[in-house]
Write an enzyme that holds these catalytic residues in place. Structure first.
Site, PDB file in Angstrom:
ATOM      1  N   SER A  22       2.763  -5.490   2.985  1.00 46.43           N
ATOM      2  CA  SER A  22       3.964  -6.056   3.604  1.00 46.43           C
ATOM      3  C   SER A  22       4.749  -4.992   4.362  1.00 46.43           C
ATOM      4  CB  SER A  22       4.855  -6.689   2.535  1.00 46.43           C
ATOM      5  OG  SER A  22       4.246  -7.809   1.951  1.00 46.43           O
ATOM      6  N   ASP A 314       1.733 -13.737  -5.148  1.00 47.37           N
ATOM      7  CA  ASP A 314       0.393 -13.234  -4.849  1.00 47.37           C
ATOM      8  C   ASP A 314      -0.342 -12.758  -6.093  1.00 47.37           C
ATOM      9  OD1 ASP A 314       0.503 -13.754  -2.131  1.00 47.37           O
ATOM     10  OD2 ASP A 314       1.365 -11.803  -1.650  1.00 47.37           O
TER      11      ASP A 314
END
Length: 427
Positions: A22, A314
């Protein structure tokens, strides 16, 4: 490509996991629109991040790469050059959604497309608010799906309430908000990962956060800075669970990002009884970083639900594996977002763990797992989903017999060194 694993007896050593995916994406995006040269160190050079790098190169941003250091000479978004061919996002949902938000501020028209798997994932959750801001959206094949033609410019700020907790939607609107007139206000149902907000401030921008409200002033120009990317806790999660469930295990994972909006995995593992310590905690680029020491643990079942779900969305596949080795009934709910990931992760986790003998059932928004279970080796269909492939590699390392992971090349999407690290620490 298939990946074969067998049961192991011990885990030991000290490792570093690859840079946070990210943060790697966001450092490239923000560096590309900042004034000056940005240096990004320890970046994750996975397939997904390479898609973001390739996107900006095609639009004229100068990007030089040497080992795991990237140098970017940023430019104003209005200076992006036209590009008439499709911009291929591969399998990267992060690239597609965040970059739709960013280029909605450009006066040019661009077409974004993806591989067959990304083309199944919904995009209207991003394009709908972008249209409200003034972007022009055209679906070139099917409504809600890539390929999408987008033409932006002359955006105006809006107040938008997110229908689901999604850091990708939020980040897309923040990036659009940087290039619009007026102020953009985003309301989240629950807090999601805040790497975009932190990094914009690191690049000299202004983002105001008040409870579940995020405000962005328009027409901001960011200033280049250096970024040191911490290890990805989503990658570390596989090694954490492996170390917790292998009988003779003690592992140190160094320099891991500990952002509170991402660290739900740590809270859940602690609740399950995992023996963990956080060492040398510090702040780098506004992000918490530290070392994690974990040892084999006798796990107990927990319920995972509510506001913690976005902080570990996730990690649910690997937590399901942990739950098969925990005493009692683990319940995971409020996780319907799993249905629109790289695969339908609820269905995939449940069907593939059943192959291994797990006592697991799907619910409409999660799963129920009875443990502990002695898993048995099986042939696992990863559905080309990197987190599924890695979760079942971990399951295979505590299962009797051989486990074969099909289509395991997808692991390179986020953790290219995964198999090498497993070999290094396993005994």
């Amino acid at each position: 490509m298939d990946f074969v694993v067998n049961k192991i007896e011990a885990i030991s050593g000290s490792v570093k996991v690859p840079g946070d995916k990210s943060i790697s994406h966001r450092s490239i995006i923000l560096g590309s629109i900042s004034k000056g040269t940005t240096y990004v160190r320890d970046i994750l050079l996975s397939e997904d991040v390479q898609r973001t790098i390739g996107f900006f190169k095609k639009l004229g941003v100068s990007i030089e790469q040497k080992n795991k250091v990237i140098a970017l000479k940023g430019m104003a978004i209005e200076d992006f050059r036209p590009y008439t061919q499709e911009l291929d996002m591969g399998n990267s949902g992060t690239s597609a959604r965040l970059l739709l938000g960013l280029i909605s501020g450009s006066p040019h028209a661009y077409v974004l497309n993806g591989d067959p798997f990304l083309k199944k994932r919904p995009m209207k959750r991003v394009t709908k608010p972008l249209e409200q801001m003034g972007a022009h959206i055209e679906y070139l094949e099917r409504e809600d799906l890539l390929p999408i033609k987008i033409k932006g410019g002359n955006l105006r700020g809006i107040h938008y309430k997110l229908p689901v907790a999604s850091a990708q939607i939020k980040s897309a609107l923040i990036l659009a908000g940087l290039h619009c007139s007026g102020k953009t206000v985003i309301e989240e149902p629950v807090a999601t990962r805040d790497h975009t907000e932190i990094m914009i401030q690191h690049f000299g921008g202004t983002v105001e956060k008040n409870n579940h409200f995020i405000q962005i002033k328009g027409n901001q120009r960011l200033l280049a800075n250096e970024v040191l990317v911490p290890g990805d806790i989503s990658s570390a999660a596989f090694l954490l669970v492996l170390s917790a469930i292998v009988p003779k295990a003690e592992l140190m994972i160094e320099d891991v990002g500990l952002n509170p909006t991402r660290s739900g995995i740590l809270h859940v593992l602690e609740s399950m009884g995992a023996r963990m310590e956080i060492l040398e905690e510090r702040v780098v680029n506004g992000e918490r970083v530290g070392n994690i020491l974990i040892r084999h643990s006798c796990l107990k079942a927990v319920t995972i639900e509510g506001d913690i779900i976005p902080t570990l969305i996730d990690e649910i596949p690997i937590l399901a594996v942990a739950a098969t080795q925990a005493e009692g009934i683990t319940v995971i709910r409020d996780a319907q977002e799993l249905k629109v990931k790289e695969s339908n992760r609820i269905d995939t986790v449940v069907s593939q763990l059943k192959k291994m003998g797990a006592n697991i059932e799907a619910s409409h928004d999660g799963m129920i797992i009875q443990g502990p279970t002695k898993l048995k080796g099986a042939t696992i269909d990863s559905e080309f989903d990197h987190r599924i492939a890695m979760a079942f590699a971990v399951a295979g390392m505590v299962a009797e017999g051989e486990t074969k992971i099909l289509k395991s090349e997808c692991i390179a999407v986020s953790f290219p060194e995964f198999t090498e690290i497993l070999k290094k620490i396993s005994k």
